[in-house]
Design an enzyme around this catalytic site. Sequence first.
Site, mmCIF file in Angstrom:
data_model
loop_
_atom_site.group_PDB
_atom_site.id
_atom_site.type_symbol
_atom_site.label_atom_id
_atom_site.label_comp_id
_atom_site.label_asym_id
_atom_site.label_seq_id
_atom_site.Cartn_x
_atom_site.Cartn_y
_atom_site.Cartn_z
ATOM 1 N N THR A 106 -8.833 -5.239 3.806
ATOM 2 C CA THR A 106 -8.814 -4.252 2.560
ATOM 3 C C THR A 106 -9.815 -4.688 1.691
ATOM 4 O O THR A 106 -9.626 -5.953 1.250
ATOM 5 C CB THR A 106 -7.647 -4.137 2.055
ATOM 6 O OG1 THR A 106 -6.597 -3.538 2.915
ATOM 7 C CG2 THR A 106 -7.315 -3.240 0.945
ATOM 8 N N GLU B 209 -10.428 4.292 3.649
ATOM 9 C CA GLU B 209 -9.358 4.841 2.716
ATOM 10 C C GLU B 209 -9.866 4.841 1.249
ATOM 11 O O GLU B 209 -9.963 3.537 0.765
ATOM 12 C CB GLU B 209 -8.088 4.755 3.075
ATOM 13 C CG GLU B 209 -7.443 5.345 4.035
ATOM 14 C CD GLU B 209 -6.117 5.180 4.318
ATOM 15 O OE1 GLU B 209 -5.423 4.194 3.832
ATOM 16 O OE2 GLU B 209 -5.509 5.767 5.142
ATOM 17 N N ASP C 190 0.728 -1.133 -0.055
ATOM 18 C CA ASP C 190 0.225 0.131 -0.008
ATOM 19 C C ASP C 190 0.878 1.145 0.113
ATOM 20 O O ASP C 190 1.888 1.346 0.733
ATOM 21 C CB ASP C 190 -0.868 -0.058 1.311
ATOM 22 C CG ASP C 190 -2.000 1.107 1.081
ATOM 23 O OD1 ASP C 190 -2.398 1.375 -0.116
ATOM 24 O OD2 ASP C 190 -2.565 1.463 2.109
ATOM 25 N N LYS D 193 -4.030 -1.555 9.891
ATOM 26 C CA LYS D 193 -4.165 -1.557 8.348
ATOM 27 C C LYS D 193 -4.556 -3.108 8.152
ATOM 28 O O LYS D 193 -4.409 -3.462 7.059
ATOM 29 C CB LYS D 193 -3.068 -1.244 7.347
ATOM 30 C CG LYS D 193 -2.669 0.121 7.779
ATOM 31 C CD LYS D 193 -3.808 1.077 7.142
ATOM 32 C CE LYS D 193 -3.388 2.436 7.155
ATOM 33 N NZ LYS D 193 -3.997 3.501 6.314
ATOM 34 N N GLU E 94 -9.181 4.402 -2.413
ATOM 35 C CA GLU E 94 -8.045 4.290 -3.261
ATOM 36 C C GLU E 94 -8.303 3.368 -4.446
ATOM 37 O O GLU E 94 -9.419 2.651 -4.647
ATOM 38 C CB GLU E 94 -6.941 3.129 -2.411
ATOM 39 C CG GLU E 94 -6.609 3.723 -1.169
ATOM 40 C CD GLU E 94 -5.428 3.095 -0.341
ATOM 41 O OE1 GLU E 94 -4.465 2.458 -1.129
ATOM 42 O OE2 GLU E 94 -5.114 3.225 0.718
ATOM 43 N N GLU F 98 -9.696 12.986 7.389
ATOM 44 C CA GLU F 98 -9.557 14.159 6.640
ATOM 45 C C GLU F 98 -10.776 15.055 6.805
ATOM 46 O O GLU F 98 -10.652 16.210 7.076
ATOM 47 C CB GLU F 98 -9.075 14.314 5.189
ATOM 48 C CG GLU F 98 -7.703 13.487 5.076
ATOM 49 C CD GLU F 98 -7.349 13.031 3.666
ATOM 50 O OE1 GLU F 98 -6.854 13.959 3.059
ATOM 51 O OE2 GLU F 98 -7.835 11.718 3.425
ATOM 52 N N GLN G 284 -3.481 3.142 14.646
ATOM 53 C CA GLN G 284 -2.124 3.706 13.960
ATOM 54 C C GLN G 284 -1.523 4.685 14.558
ATOM 55 O O GLN G 284 -0.227 4.695 14.474
ATOM 56 C CB GLN G 284 -2.865 4.218 12.625
ATOM 57 C CG GLN G 284 -1.886 4.628 11.499
ATOM 58 C CD GLN G 284 -2.572 5.073 10.407
ATOM 59 O OE1 GLN G 284 -3.736 4.908 10.238
ATOM 60 N NE2 GLN G 284 -1.708 5.455 9.299
ATOM 61 N N HIS H 123 -3.696 14.246 0.377
ATOM 62 C CA HIS H 123 -4.149 13.433 1.585
ATOM 63 C C HIS H 123 -2.897 13.421 2.685
ATOM 64 O O HIS H 123 -2.929 13.421 3.589
ATOM 65 C CB HIS H 123 -4.201 11.864 1.141
ATOM 66 C CG HIS H 123 -4.188 10.825 2.135
ATOM 67 N ND1 HIS H 123 -5.316 10.930 3.292
ATOM 68 C CD2 HIS H 123 -3.342 10.018 2.677
ATOM 69 C CE1 HIS H 123 -4.989 9.762 4.047
ATOM 70 N NE2 HIS H 123 -3.919 9.153 3.823
ATOM 71 N N ASP I 226 -9.115 0.640 1.899
ATOM 72 C CA ASP I 226 -8.065 0.439 2.878
ATOM 73 C C ASP I 226 -8.449 0.693 4.284
ATOM 74 O O ASP I 226 -8.250 1.697 4.771
ATOM 75 C CB ASP I 226 -6.798 0.914 2.496
ATOM 76 C CG ASP I 226 -5.596 0.451 3.466
ATOM 77 O OD1 ASP I 226 -5.691 -0.700 3.880
ATOM 78 O OD2 ASP I 226 -4.817 1.175 3.711
ATOM 79 N N ARG J 194 -7.609 4.260 13.061
ATOM 80 C CA ARG J 194 -6.425 5.501 13.075
ATOM 81 C C ARG J 194 -6.102 5.664 14.654
ATOM 82 O O ARG J 194 -4.935 6.151 14.987
ATOM 83 C CB ARG J 194 -7.279 6.563 13.067
ATOM 84 C CG ARG J 194 -7.993 6.816 11.506
ATOM 85 C CD ARG J 194 -6.872 7.054 10.599
ATOM 86 N NE ARG J 194 -7.629 7.149 9.136
ATOM 87 C CZ ARG J 194 -6.833 6.973 8.257
ATOM 88 N NH1 ARG J 194 -5.717 6.481 8.238
ATOM 89 N NH2 ARG J 194 -7.596 6.891 7.152
HETATM 90 CA CA CA Z 1 -3.912 3.058 2.593
#
Ligand code: CA
Length: 418
Positions: free
Chosen positions: A254, A198, A125, A250, A200, A360, A237, A132, A230, A234
């Site tokens: 996914t 996420e 990834d 993560k 993507e 975000e 993380q 971002h 994904d 948070r």
């Molecule tokens: Ca990602």
Amino acid sequence: MPLKKSWVDSANSADTDFPLNNLPYGVFSTRDDDARCGVAIGDMILDMAAAEENGIIDLMEDPLFDVPFWNEVMEQGPAVWAALRARLTDLLGENSAERALIEPLLVPMQDASLHMPLVVSEFTDFYAGRHHATNVGTMFRGAENALPPNWLYIPIGYNGRASSVVISGTDIRRPWGQLKSPEHDLPAFLPCRRFDLELEMGAIVGTNSDGPLSVDEADAAIFGYVLLNDWSARDIQAWEYQPLGPFQAKATATSISPWIVTKAALEPFRTATPEREFELLDHLKDTGPMLYDIDLTVTLAPEGQKATTIAKTNYNQMYYSAAQQLAHHSTSGCPMNAGDLLGSGTISGPTKPERGSLLELSWGGKEPITLDTGEHRSFLEDGDTLTLAGHAQGDGYRIGFSTCTGTLLPAHKDPFKR
Ligand code: CA
């Protein structure tokens, strides 16, 4: 390029995801038949295993399509990919001489279940969206240090887990993990409180390599693209990520969309990467338009309620293309394999409604967003269904990716007693 007409009527509508121009590859099963390779055309799926068995598709001596993955087709290489696409275009085109042979091999999409279209060899990834990376960096390190010094020179990435990649429609269980809130001195083992998406794109590597690839070689090695969510924890993380990057945050899941849209189908939609602040080193320089113009949307539906569009952006916002990411990935001599999946990194545009994650959109939880239902969200709540959608808009047709969806289930009461 205009719409290519098919004798399958539903493939000629301006809003189908699957006109003859697309021909994406998936894996499906029906009540009567095991999972096998199929090609989407309008609201139908062409049973590729049956077409091969009948001798209508005859690319190789050994069968390629009677298995629940496209890896064997990928391994045949770009000449076979092109021959297959040309053959399918003839068979399903409006002037096909073989309609009578093919028509009985079409399965209505509504009668089919879709499965993972490939065996994911490995999953990497990236973190290659500038908006971002700037947003997240600003929240975590302040605006001055938002982008790490290497960011404008290499597509930063980490090695993810192929085992955690799931097909669209799979429910996602809120994970437990070790968290440390700023207001507490000690970490605690708790259900994640800041579970996120996420937005993507995933690029699928189609050929094996064993040494550095140029950007052009890397581009030629890419088989196709899918939508990719994904899922990200948070709070896990924030505690674990220094110094080696994300790990358990993560690793829950996914999700990918079920149809592999080929690079060939996207060719008319190529577009340039953004202007660069510093020139890239020669081995990563653009050799032409490297991205694709793909409109992307994210919707969120609370349990039992209607969906709100929470983000709209475009794949053309990326700073690095998949070809540049793959070239960088191979510089060390890292062997790459057919079925390797490369996540683009979260795709966010320059304005607030274009942000591809709740982190975000809610600015770290400080500015919760309001849904059409009147509810607020900083991060995902149990029962929320997240859906990514995407398509490239042609003149009177679209190259669609269908959707990549998943519902968040509550955390287990005790993660060790399931
Ligand atoms: Ca990602």
